[in-house]
Scaffold this motif. Structure first.
Motif, PDB file in Angstrom:
ATOM      1  N   UNK A  13       0.574  -1.092   0.257  1.00 48.59           N
ATOM      2  CA  UNK A  13      -0.219  -0.237   0.242  1.00 48.59           C
ATOM      3  C   UNK A  13       0.899   0.843   0.227  1.00 48.59           C
ATOM      4  N   UNK A  14       0.433   2.591  -0.594  1.00 47.31           N
ATOM      5  CA  UNK A  14       1.204   3.725  -0.942  1.00 47.31           C
ATOM      6  C   UNK A  14       0.709   4.345   0.134  1.00 47.31           C
ATOM      7  N   UNK A  15       1.652   4.531   0.752  1.00 56.44           N
ATOM      8  CA  UNK A  15       0.560   5.112   2.096  1.00 56.44           C
ATOM      9  C   UNK A  15       0.562   7.408   1.794  1.00 56.44           C
ATOM     10  N   UNK A  16      -0.507   6.941   2.412  1.00 59.23           N
ATOM     11  CA  UNK A  16      -1.262   8.454   2.753  1.00 59.23           C
ATOM     12  C   UNK A  16      -1.738   8.842   3.949  1.00 59.23           C
ATOM     13  N   UNK A  17      -1.021   9.586   4.388  1.00 58.85           N
ATOM     14  CA  UNK A  17      -1.667   9.737   6.198  1.00 58.85           C
ATOM     15  C   UNK A  17      -1.042  11.239   6.633  1.00 58.85           C
ATOM     16  N   UNK A  18      -1.266  12.641   5.129  1.00 57.11           N
ATOM     17  CA  UNK A  18      -0.769  13.822   5.405  1.00 57.11           C
ATOM     18  C   UNK A  18      -2.945  14.469   5.482  1.00 57.11           C
ATOM     19  N   UNK A  19      -2.480  15.474   6.357  1.00 59.88           N
ATOM     20  CA  UNK A  19      -4.314  16.041   6.447  1.00 59.88           C
ATOM     21  C   UNK A  19      -4.653  17.249   5.158  1.00 59.88           C
ATOM     22  N   UNK A  20      -3.665  16.702   4.295  1.00 55.09           N
ATOM     23  CA  UNK A  20      -4.625  17.488   3.054  1.00 55.09           C
ATOM     24  C   UNK A  20      -4.443  16.988   1.305  1.00 55.09           C
ATOM     25  N   UNK A  21      -5.122  17.551   1.342  1.00 50.68           N
ATOM     26  CA  UNK A  21      -5.645  16.465  -0.323  1.00 50.68           C
ATOM     27  C   UNK A  21      -4.145  16.459  -1.330  1.00 50.68           C
ATOM     28  N   UNK A  22      -3.558  17.623  -1.252  1.00 49.92           N
ATOM     29  CA  UNK A  22      -2.032  18.517  -2.040  1.00 49.92           C
ATOM     30  C   UNK A  22      -0.850  17.439  -1.117  1.00 49.92           C
ATOM     31  N   UNK A  23      -0.969  17.332   0.343  1.00 48.11           N
ATOM     32  CA  UNK A  23      -0.373  16.141   0.732  1.00 48.11           C
ATOM     33  C   UNK A  23      -0.360  14.950   0.413  1.00 48.11           C
ATOM     34  N   UNK A  24      -1.372  14.764   0.984  1.00 45.72           N
ATOM     35  CA  UNK A  24      -1.095  13.182   0.602  1.00 45.72           C
ATOM     36  C   UNK A  24      -0.591  12.510  -1.296  1.00 45.72           C
ATOM     37  N   UNK A  25      -1.491  13.781  -2.132  1.00 47.25           N
ATOM     38  CA  UNK A  25      -0.801  13.338  -3.662  1.00 47.25           C
ATOM     39  C   UNK A  25       0.146  13.802  -4.075  1.00 47.25           C
ATOM     40  N   UNK A  26       0.790  14.551  -2.931  1.00 45.41           N
ATOM     41  CA  UNK A  26       2.154  14.015  -3.181  1.00 45.41           C
ATOM     42  C   UNK A  26       3.397  13.451  -2.514  1.00 45.41           C
ATOM     43  N   UNK A  27       2.519  13.484  -1.149  1.00 55.41           N
ATOM     44  CA  UNK A  27       3.061  11.130  -0.420  1.00 55.41           C
ATOM     45  C   UNK A  27       3.117  10.843  -1.223  1.00 55.41           C
ATOM     46  N   UNK A  28       2.301  10.597  -1.799  1.00 54.63           N
ATOM     47  CA  UNK A  28       1.898   8.711  -3.021  1.00 54.63           C
ATOM     48  C   UNK A  28       2.525   9.098  -4.362  1.00 54.63           C
ATOM     49  N   UNK A  29       2.784  11.026  -5.002  1.00 56.55           N
ATOM     50  CA  UNK A  29       4.098  10.730  -5.875  1.00 56.55           C
ATOM     51  C   UNK A  29       5.110  10.500  -5.192  1.00 56.55           C
ATOM     52  N   UNK A  30       5.577  10.804  -4.346  1.00 56.85           N
ATOM     53  CA  UNK A  30       6.769  10.885  -4.067  1.00 56.85           C
ATOM     54  C   UNK A  30       7.793   9.442  -3.264  1.00 56.85           C
ATOM     55  N   UNK A  31       6.190   8.573  -3.105  1.00 58.24           N
ATOM     56  CA  UNK A  31       6.647   7.440  -2.538  1.00 58.24           C
ATOM     57  C   UNK A  31       6.878   6.602  -3.893  1.00 58.24           C
ATOM     58  N   UNK A  32       6.683   6.942  -4.984  1.00 60.40           N
ATOM     59  CA  UNK A  32       6.632   5.692  -5.744  1.00 60.40           C
ATOM     60  C   UNK A  32       7.645   6.235  -7.116  1.00 60.40           C
ATOM     61  N   UNK A  33       8.205   7.293  -7.445  1.00 60.02           N
ATOM     62  CA  UNK A  33       9.031   7.893  -7.218  1.00 60.02           C
ATOM     63  C   UNK A  33      10.314   7.442  -6.646  1.00 60.02           C
ATOM     64  N   UNK A  34      10.483   7.613  -5.345  1.00 63.43           N
ATOM     65  CA  UNK A  34      11.302   7.062  -4.496  1.00 63.43           C
ATOM     66  C   UNK A  34      11.361   5.290  -4.661  1.00 63.43           C
ATOM     67  N   UNK A  35      10.240   4.901  -4.621  1.00 58.11           N
ATOM     68  CA  UNK A  35      10.608   3.208  -4.966  1.00 58.11           C
ATOM     69  C   UNK A  35      11.462   3.005  -6.766  1.00 58.11           C
ATOM     70  N   UNK A  36      10.927   3.632  -7.340  1.00 61.86           N
ATOM     71  CA  UNK A  36      10.707   3.600  -9.021  1.00 61.86           C
ATOM     72  C   UNK A  36      11.818   3.872  -9.691  1.00 61.86           C
ATOM     73  N   UNK A  37      12.187   5.318  -9.397  1.00 56.92           N
ATOM     74  CA  UNK A  37      12.744   6.382 -10.129  1.00 56.92           C
ATOM     75  C   UNK A  37      12.452   6.843 -11.475  1.00 56.92           C
ATOM     76  N   UNK A  38      10.806   5.963 -11.756  1.00 53.28           N
ATOM     77  CA  UNK A  38      10.524   6.505 -12.787  1.00 53.28           C
ATOM     78  C   UNK A  38       9.114   8.098 -12.590  1.00 53.28           C
ATOM     79  N   UNK A  39       9.778   8.380 -13.488  1.00 53.38           N
ATOM     80  CA  UNK A  39       8.254  10.195 -13.950  1.00 53.38           C
ATOM     81  C   UNK A  39       6.275   8.961 -12.993  1.00 53.38           C
ATOM     82  N   UNK A  40       5.783   9.644 -12.356  1.00 51.39           N
ATOM     83  CA  UNK A  40       4.554   9.303 -11.989  1.00 51.39           C
ATOM     84  C   UNK A  40       4.230  10.550 -11.288  1.00 51.39           C
TER      85      UNK A  40
END
Ligand code: ITT
Length: 193
Positions: free
Chosen positions: A37-64
């Protein structure tokens, strides 16, 4: 162009693919070997969208990119908002969420609500945000079986039926997510030139 969409929600994936069309091929986290599961633990939509994309980028190194969406109901002070997925229970129980929303709006005259989507794109290591909003109202019983989440309770302004009574194309003509995705697509096309 191939790009990874950080979602586990199959409905979202098909809505977004329909908006983007054939020029873009969407890959899922699973397609890239990300099973957890990709974490989404922030208190704003912006924060969660950002956390999810950064997480996936960190795991894959791909544009996402990732989206986070909330239903903001005026009479409830903007709730469920960022807590839309887990409004009634700890899981993604759409039926329980809809029952709780109807209960909390019992007797309320003001039924105004909006869906808001924030997309975070990571491209070449840099983040870009896009937003889409649709205004509408919450009706007093579920109608329709298409879509997902709160779709059976939401009628967008200018229409006489819920998102759950629309085809994907009809929903995409006005929806929060489609509006945000069209901005994303425009941006991607502009930098490809
Ligand atoms: P991912 O995080 O895996 O993308 P999710 O279902 O958790 O999928 P969100 O966090 O963006 O998606 O959305 C939170 C909740 O908001 C979601 O579980 C639905 O209940 C509701 N929701 C989101 N988009 C919606 C839409 O287009 N129509 C109706 N309800 C929606």
């Amino acid at each position: 162009m191939k790009i990874v969409f950080a979602t586990n929600n199959a409905h979202k994936l098909s809505e977004v693919q329909a908006v983007l069309g054939d020029a873009f091929t969407l890959l899922t986290p699973r397609d890239c070997g990300v099973e957890e599961d990709i974490p989404e633990e922030q208190e704003t939509l912006e924060g969660n969208a950002s956390q999810k994309s950064h997480y996936l980028h960190g795991r894959t190194g791909l544009d996402c990119f990732a989206d986070d969406t909330g239903l903001e109901v005026e009479a409830l002070g903007g709730a469920p908002g960022v807590h839309s997925a887990r409004y009634a229970t700890d899981g993604h129980d759409f039926a329980a969420n809809n029952r709780l929303l109807l209960k909390n709006l019992e007797g309320a005259e003001n039924r105004r609500a909006r869906f808001r989507t924030v997309i975070s794109l990571i491209l070449g290591g840099e983040e870009h945000l896009f937003e889409g909003v649709v205004e509408g109202r919450i009706i007093d019983r579920e109608a329709g079986h298409e879509g997902f989440g709160y779709d059976p309770l939401f009628i967008p302004d200018g229409y006489a039926k819920t998102f759950a009574e629309m085809t994907t194309d009809e929903k995409n003509a006005v929806s929060h997510r489609a509006r945000a995705v069209r901005k994303l697509a425009e941006f991607l096309r502009s930098i490809e030139k």
